[in-house]
Design an enzyme around this catalytic site. Structure first.
Site, PDB file in Angstrom:
ATOM      1  N   CYS A  27       0.877  -1.174   0.000  1.00 54.33           N
ATOM      2  CA  CYS A  27       0.000   0.000   0.000  1.00 54.33           C
ATOM      3  C   CYS A  27       0.914   1.223   0.000  1.00 54.33           C
ATOM      4  CB  CYS A  27      -0.858  -0.052   1.261  1.00 54.33           C
ATOM      5  SG  CYS A  27      -1.746   1.466   1.660  1.00 54.33           S
ATOM      6  N   HIS A  28       0.421   2.349  -0.489  1.00 64.10           N
ATOM      7  CA  HIS A  28       1.327   3.502  -0.571  1.00 64.10           C
ATOM      8  C   HIS A  28       1.815   3.963   0.802  1.00 64.10           C
ATOM      9  CE1 HIS A  28       2.760   6.278  -3.859  1.00 64.10           C
ATOM     10  NE2 HIS A  28       3.482   6.548  -2.789  1.00 64.10           N
ATOM     11  N   THR A  29       1.066   3.670   1.854  1.00 62.62           N
ATOM     12  CA  THR A  29       1.514   4.077   3.195  1.00 62.62           C
ATOM     13  C   THR A  29       2.844   3.399   3.549  1.00 62.62           C
ATOM     14  OG1 THR A  29      -0.829   4.282   3.773  1.00 62.62           O
ATOM     15  CG2 THR A  29       0.746   4.360   5.588  1.00 62.62           C
ATOM     16  N   HIS A  34       1.387  -3.944   5.903  1.00 64.42           N
ATOM     17  CA  HIS A  34       0.183  -3.947   6.748  1.00 64.42           C
ATOM     18  C   HIS A  34      -1.047  -4.475   6.013  1.00 64.42           C
ATOM     19  CE1 HIS A  34       0.035  -0.125   4.595  1.00 64.42           C
ATOM     20  NE2 HIS A  34      -1.274  -0.163   4.761  1.00 64.42           N
ATOM     21  N   GLU A  35      -0.899  -4.806   4.719  1.00 64.13           N
ATOM     22  CA  GLU A  35      -2.058  -5.329   3.986  1.00 64.13           C
ATOM     23  C   GLU A  35      -1.762  -6.804   3.747  1.00 64.13           C
ATOM     24  OE1 GLU A  35      -4.004  -2.506   0.966  1.00 64.13           O
ATOM     25  OE2 GLU A  35      -3.413  -4.185  -0.271  1.00 64.13           O
ATOM     26  N   CYS A  52     -10.376  -2.589  20.557  1.00 67.63           N
ATOM     27  CA  CYS A  52     -10.270  -3.283  21.848  1.00 67.63           C
ATOM     28  C   CYS A  52     -11.631  -3.820  22.271  1.00 67.63           C
ATOM     29  CB  CYS A  52      -9.684  -2.362  22.925  1.00 67.63           C
ATOM     30  SG  CYS A  52     -10.861  -1.139  23.575  1.00 67.63           S
ATOM     31  N   CYS A  70     -13.502   0.475  24.768  1.00 69.32           N
ATOM     32  CA  CYS A  70     -13.339   1.916  25.028  1.00 69.32           C
ATOM     33  C   CYS A  70     -14.525   2.714  24.470  1.00 69.32           C
ATOM     34  CB  CYS A  70     -12.025   2.399  24.421  1.00 69.32           C
ATOM     35  SG  CYS A  70     -12.053   2.457  22.619  1.00 69.32           S
ATOM     36  N   CYS A  95     -14.795   2.307  20.694  1.00 73.06           N
ATOM     37  CA  CYS A  95     -15.311   0.989  20.282  1.00 73.06           C
ATOM     38  C   CYS A  95     -16.801   0.875  20.590  1.00 73.06           C
ATOM     39  CB  CYS A  95     -14.501  -0.125  20.944  1.00 73.06           C
ATOM     40  SG  CYS A  95     -12.834  -0.267  20.254  1.00 73.06           S
ATOM     41  N   CYS A 122     -10.188   3.496  18.132  1.00 66.80           N
ATOM     42  CA  CYS A 122     -10.006   2.842  19.431  1.00 66.80           C
ATOM     43  C   CYS A 122      -8.932   3.549  20.275  1.00 66.80           C
ATOM     44  CB  CYS A 122      -9.610   1.386  19.193  1.00 66.80           C
ATOM     45  SG  CYS A 122      -9.182   0.494  20.692  1.00 66.80           S
ATOM     46  N   ARG A 135      -5.737   2.341  18.153  1.00 68.20           N
ATOM     47  CA  ARG A 135      -5.831   3.130  16.913  1.00 68.20           C
ATOM     48  C   ARG A 135      -4.453   3.214  16.248  1.00 68.20           C
ATOM     49  NH1 ARG A 135      -7.080   9.276  18.450  1.00 68.20           N
ATOM     50  NH2 ARG A 135      -8.830   8.307  19.530  1.00 68.20           N
ATOM     51  N   CYS A 167      -6.526  -3.491   3.992  1.00 70.01           N
ATOM     52  CA  CYS A 167      -6.316  -2.028   4.055  1.00 70.01           C
ATOM     53  C   CYS A 167      -7.019  -1.328   2.897  1.00 70.01           C
ATOM     54  CB  CYS A 167      -4.848  -1.625   4.117  1.00 70.01           C
ATOM     55  SG  CYS A 167      -4.690   0.180   4.106  1.00 70.01           S
ATOM     56  N   ARG A 202      -2.658  -3.048  -7.047  1.00 69.22           N
ATOM     57  CA  ARG A 202      -2.123  -3.844  -5.949  1.00 69.22           C
ATOM     58  C   ARG A 202      -1.250  -4.958  -6.511  1.00 69.22           C
ATOM     59  NH1 ARG A 202      -2.498  -0.089  -3.093  1.00 69.22           N
ATOM     60  NH2 ARG A 202      -3.484  -0.015  -1.049  1.00 69.22           N
TER      61      ARG A 202
HETATM   62  P1  NAD Z   1      -1.363   4.810  -5.163  1.00 64.45           P
HETATM   63  O1  NAD Z   1       0.011   5.356  -5.279  1.00 64.45           O
HETATM   64  O2  NAD Z   1      -1.644   3.492  -5.764  1.00 64.45           O
HETATM   65  O3  NAD Z   1      -2.425   5.851  -5.750  1.00 64.45           O
HETATM   66  C1  NAD Z   1      -2.315   7.233  -5.579  1.00 64.45           C
HETATM   67  C2  NAD Z   1      -2.770   7.894  -6.878  1.00 64.45           C
HETATM   68  O4  NAD Z   1      -2.845   9.307  -6.656  1.00 64.45           O
HETATM   69  C3  NAD Z   1      -1.807   7.664  -8.043  1.00 64.45           C
HETATM   70  O5  NAD Z   1      -2.528   7.168  -9.151  1.00 64.45           O
HETATM   71  C4  NAD Z   1      -1.216   9.049  -8.287  1.00 64.45           C
HETATM   72  O6  NAD Z   1      -0.914   9.275  -9.666  1.00 64.45           O
HETATM   73  C5  NAD Z   1      -2.329   9.964  -7.812  1.00 64.45           C
HETATM   74  N1  NAD Z   1      -1.896  11.300  -7.383  1.00 64.45           N
HETATM   75  C6  NAD Z   1      -0.813  11.644  -6.638  1.00 64.45           C
HETATM   76  N2  NAD Z   1      -0.773  12.970  -6.445  1.00 64.45           N
HETATM   77  C7  NAD Z   1      -1.845  13.495  -7.091  1.00 64.45           C
HETATM   78  C8  NAD Z   1      -2.351  14.810  -7.258  1.00 64.45           C
HETATM   79  N3  NAD Z   1      -1.735  15.876  -6.730  1.00 64.45           N
HETATM   80  N4  NAD Z   1      -3.479  14.979  -7.987  1.00 64.45           N
HETATM   81  C9  NAD Z   1      -4.113  13.911  -8.532  1.00 64.45           C
HETATM   82  N5  NAD Z   1      -3.675  12.634  -8.416  1.00 64.45           N
HETATM   83  C10 NAD Z   1      -2.557  12.440  -7.705  1.00 64.45           C
HETATM   84  O7  NAD Z   1      -1.683   4.792  -3.576  1.00 64.45           O
HETATM   85  P2  NAD Z   1      -2.813   3.993  -2.759  1.00 64.45           P
HETATM   86  O8  NAD Z   1      -2.209   2.770  -2.179  1.00 64.45           O
HETATM   87  O9  NAD Z   1      -4.062   3.920  -3.562  1.00 64.45           O
HETATM   88  O10 NAD Z   1      -3.021   5.012  -1.534  1.00 64.45           O
HETATM   89  C11 NAD Z   1      -3.593   6.278  -1.759  1.00 64.45           C
HETATM   90  C12 NAD Z   1      -3.454   7.145  -0.508  1.00 64.45           C
HETATM   91  O11 NAD Z   1      -4.281   6.631   0.554  1.00 64.45           O
HETATM   92  C13 NAD Z   1      -2.044   7.200   0.069  1.00 64.45           C
HETATM   93  O12 NAD Z   1      -1.823   8.515   0.551  1.00 64.45           O
HETATM   94  C14 NAD Z   1      -2.107   6.242   1.222  1.00 64.45           C
HETATM   95  O13 NAD Z   1      -1.140   6.499   2.204  1.00 64.45           O
HETATM   96  C15 NAD Z   1      -3.506   6.523   1.726  1.00 64.45           C
HETATM   97  N6  NAD Z   1      -4.133   5.501   2.560  1.00 64.45           N
HETATM   98  C16 NAD Z   1      -4.862   5.947   3.626  1.00 64.45           C
HETATM   99  C17 NAD Z   1      -5.547   5.051   4.407  1.00 64.45           C
HETATM  100  C18 NAD Z   1      -6.406   5.528   5.537  1.00 64.45           C
HETATM  101  O14 NAD Z   1      -6.855   4.701   6.329  1.00 64.45           O
HETATM  102  N7  NAD Z   1      -6.691   6.814   5.621  1.00 64.45           N
HETATM  103  C19 NAD Z   1      -5.463   3.676   4.128  1.00 64.45           C
HETATM  104  C20 NAD Z   1      -4.729   3.264   3.011  1.00 64.45           C
HETATM  105  C21 NAD Z   1      -4.055   4.189   2.230  1.00 64.45           C
HETATM  106 ZN    ZN Z   2      -2.626   0.793   3.655  1.00 64.45          ZN
HETATM  107 ZN    ZN Z   3     -11.214   0.422  21.803  1.00 66.11          ZN
END
Ligand code: NAD
Ligand code: ZN
Ligand code: ZN
Length: 377
Positions: A45-47, A67-68, A97, A100, A103, A111, A115, A175, A370
């Site tokens: 995942c991108h994170t 994490h995925e 949990c 809390c 939850c 959580c 969290r 994820c 993915r």
């Molecule tokens: P990814 O890299 O596969 O997709 C991101 C897309 O955004 C790409 O296609 C990229 O070209 C595009 N992009 C980047 N900057 C841009 C901009 N300024 N304008 C338009 N498009 C743009 O990533 P992913 O795995 O799909 O994750 C996406 C985001 O979600 C990441 O920031 C990730 O960390 C986040 N995320 C958050 C959670 C959460 O729980 N909040 C969970 C998972 C992932």
């Molecule tokens: Zn993720």
């Molecule tokens: Zn909790």
């Protein structure tokens, strides 16, 4: 092996931005309320990439990212009653949990105990790592560290799923896909016939588009800088594609023109703070709701004019699409089992564990949605 140290392979991030190194590590037995999992499939995942690059995030190395994933419970620690060896599970980066205030609240999955914490590299029980090599600790990531054949996680961060579910597919529900879909269905909550803009068409954004389609959105406008996302997006119900590079004016103005003043809902899945601001400013006044999903750099600041709020726009954010991992995720897996939800189309690549660095290349080049990493290959 219960109660004993396991020696196994893990992909260790030793330095920011340097290829992961497959090493033999030691994985300690699970302690109180923890479980040790055998990971069978994981994906990127991108994170993970942000914390590996450590450009906009605090560096913490050596660390086992990931994490995925999907796996099987190998052994359980003291006090764990709801999981047993052999259970099929998805580890989740944010926990539940069950006790809390969060939850117990219908509205929150934040959580108090479990969290998401991106900077913690140890287990909460004793502040120590369960991973080591030659006696030196290796840090955990998001409480999951799935780039290892075995990992130890808190039992509250584990969703027990249907034993018939194919882990090589449903691992992506741990994820990205759940996050994107939940961001739309649980947080943006578009009504039937509404217009929805999705910023960022990676797996998370395309899952958000899927959510919009399920909710009956009339228009789903996908925005991405990567032109090759335009074609891919059609498979996910995106009705119009906008590349900000093709326009001279700010993207929120382009969208306002396309939609007679703004979209009804927007979901941001880029991690870019400028896109986050555009995602907010492109919603219609009076009723528009924007939801932030992308993980920003730690020092990013969101700037907009307060009048945008006075004009009755709403800004929200979410982790994991507001799903409660243990309560809700088994049901999301059932949706896949009942063919109400397709995950195959998000899986564009598969590599063996020894080639895990390829998954990073595919994501950085914008080629993959993915990439599944098979732990046995
Ligand atoms: P990814 O890299 O596969 O997709 C991101 C897309 O955004 C790409 O296609 C990229 O070209 C595009 N992009 C980047 N900057 C841009 C901009 N300024 N304008 C338009 N498009 C743009 O990533 P992913 O795995 O799909 O994750 C996406 C985001 O979600 C990441 O920031 C990730 O960390 C986040 N995320 C958050 C959670 C959460 O729980 N909040 C969970 C998972 C992932
Ligand atoms: Zn993720
Ligand atoms: Zn909790």
């Amino acid at each position: 092996m219960s109660g004993e140290v396991i020696r196994c392979k893990a992909a260790v991030a030793r330095e920011a931005g340097k290829p992961l190194v497959i090493e033999e590590v030691e994985v300690a037995p699970p302690q109180k309320m923890e479980v040790r999992l055998k990971i069978l499939f994981t994906s990127l995942c991108h994170t993970d990439v942000y914390f590996w690059e450590a450009k906009g995030q605090n560096p913490l190395f050596p660390r086992i990212l990931g994490h995925e994933a999907g796996g099987i419970v190998e052994s359980v620690g003291e006090g764990v009653t709801e999981l047993k060896p052999g259970d099929k599970v998805l580890p989740i980066f944010t926990g539940e949990c069950g006790e809390c205030r969060h939850c117990n609240s219908e509205d929150s999955n934040m959580c108090d105990l479990l969290r998401i914490n991106t900077d913690r590299g140890v287990m909460i029980n004793d502040g120590k790592s369960r991973f080591s090599k030659d006696g030196q600790p290796i840090y955990h990531f998001l409480g999951t560290s799935t780039f290892s054949e075995y990992t130890v996680v808190h039992s509250g961060c584990v969703a027990k799923i249907n034993p018939d579910a194919p882990l090589d597919k449903v691992c992506v529900l741990s994820c990205g896909i759940s996050t994107g879909m939940g961001a739309t269905l649980n947080v943006a909550k578009p009504k039937k016939g509404m217009s929805v803009a999705i910023f960022g068409l990676g797996a998370v954004g395309l899952a958000a588009a899927e959510g919009a389609r399920i909710a009956g959105a009339s228009r789903i406008i996908g925005i991405d800088l990567n032109p090759s996302r335009a074609n891919e997006a059609k498979k996910f119900g995106v009705t119009e594609f906008v590349n900000p590079k093709d326009h001279d004016k700010p993207i929120h103005e382009v969208i306002a023109e396309m939609t007679d003043g703004g979209v009804d809902r927007s979901v941001e899945c880029t991690g870019n703070v400028k896109a986050m601001i555009s995602a907010f400013e492109c919603v219609h006044d009076g009723w528009g709701v924007a939801v932030l999903v992308g993980v920003p750099n730690k020092d990013d600041e969101f700037k907009t004019l307060p009048i945008n709020f006075l004009n009755e726009r709403t800004l929200k954010g979410t982790f994991f699409g507001n799903y409660k991992p243990r309560t809700d995720i088994p049901g999301v897996v059932e949706k896949y089992m009942n063919k109400e939800l397709e995950v195959e189309k998000f899986i564009t690549h598969t590599v063996g564990f020894s080639e895990i660095n390829k998954a990073f290349d595919y994501m950085l080049k914008g080629e993959s949605l993915r990439c599944i990493i098979r732990m046995d290959a």
